[in-house]
Enzyme design. Structure first.
Site, PDB file in Angstrom:
ATOM      1  N   HIS A  22      14.630  -2.214  12.042  1.00 37.15           N
ATOM      2  CA  HIS A  22      13.975  -0.938  11.923  1.00 37.15           C
ATOM      3  C   HIS A  22      14.484  -0.175  10.609  1.00 37.15           C
ATOM      4  CE1 HIS A  22      14.889   3.685  12.274  1.00 37.15           C
ATOM      5  NE2 HIS A  22      13.346   3.315  12.362  1.00 37.15           N
ATOM      6  N   ASP A  30      -1.865  -8.171  -3.791  1.00 36.13           N
ATOM      7  CA  ASP A  30      -2.946  -8.782  -4.039  1.00 36.13           C
ATOM      8  C   ASP A  30      -2.729  -9.914  -4.950  1.00 36.13           C
ATOM      9  OD1 ASP A  30      -2.920  -7.910  -7.000  1.00 36.13           O
ATOM     10  OD2 ASP A  30      -3.656  -6.255  -6.431  1.00 36.13           O
ATOM     11  N   TYR A 130      -5.040  -3.657  -7.734  1.00 37.00           N
ATOM     12  CA  TYR A 130      -4.387  -2.335  -7.156  1.00 37.00           C
ATOM     13  C   TYR A 130      -4.409  -2.274  -5.494  1.00 37.00           C
ATOM     14  CZ  TYR A 130      -5.361  -0.750 -11.649  1.00 37.00           C
ATOM     15  OH  TYR A 130      -5.229  -0.480 -13.121  1.00 37.00           O
ATOM     16  N   ASN A 132      -2.556  -3.172  -2.918  1.00 37.94           N
ATOM     17  CA  ASN A 132      -1.012  -3.547  -2.549  1.00 37.94           C
ATOM     18  C   ASN A 132      -0.770  -2.323  -1.580  1.00 37.94           C
ATOM     19  OD1 ASN A 132      -0.698  -5.520  -4.644  1.00 37.94           O
ATOM     20  ND2 ASN A 132      -1.023  -3.752  -5.987  1.00 37.94           N
TER      21      ASN A 132
END
Length: 148
Positions: A22, A30, A130, A132
């Site tokens: 947790h 990418d 971008y 990600n």
């Protein structure tokens, strides 16, 4: 093969998702992301794009509902106000698989710092820039608690 497990989740990735605790975070990045440089643990997902990997991960990974923000994405040119079409696709997958959780855009340095601290990075072959995302693992509540 396993029942009800997306087949693109291989044994190493399933082991990692199960081993995470947790509050641990996993980054899915990418093909241009410097995963080996930034990751403590890196799982290769060569030949796979980000969206199907994200969708598969969110089918088995609970998202942390103990914190106000648990899903983060990179930003175009480091500006959280900017987004690309891939971010709309990320939002759609998260809305479907993790309803109620906002996808929070982070500036470049803040995103990189968070990835470097992540439990694991999944390095995809996603060609879009971008593309990600970071997901913080939650808990599975005991039966009868009234929680999901």
């Amino acid at each position: 093969m396993l029942i009800n497990i997306p087949p693109l989740l291989g044994p190493d990735l399933l082991f990692t998702l199960r081993a995470m605790g947790h509050g641990d975070e996993i980054a899915i990045v990418d093909g241009n992301y410097p995963a080996l440089e930034h990751g403590r643990r890196v799982i290769r997902a060569d030949g796979l794009d980000l969206i199907p990997v994200l969708d598969a991960v969110l089918q088995v990974l609970p998202v942390d509902d103990f914190v106000p923000q648990a899903i983060f994405r990179s930003s175009v040119k480091g500006d959280p106000a900017l987004s690309d079409p891939v971010h709309d696709e990320i939002d759609q997958v998260c809305a479907h698989r993790a309803p109620g959780f906002a996808v929070v855009p982070l500036a470049g340095d803040a995103f990189y710092s968070r990835v470097k601290a992540a439990h694991t990075i999944i390095a995809t072959s996603e060609p879009r820039l971008y593309a990600n995302i970071i997901v913080r693992k939650g808990v599975i509540y005991p039966k009868g608690t009234g929680k999901p």
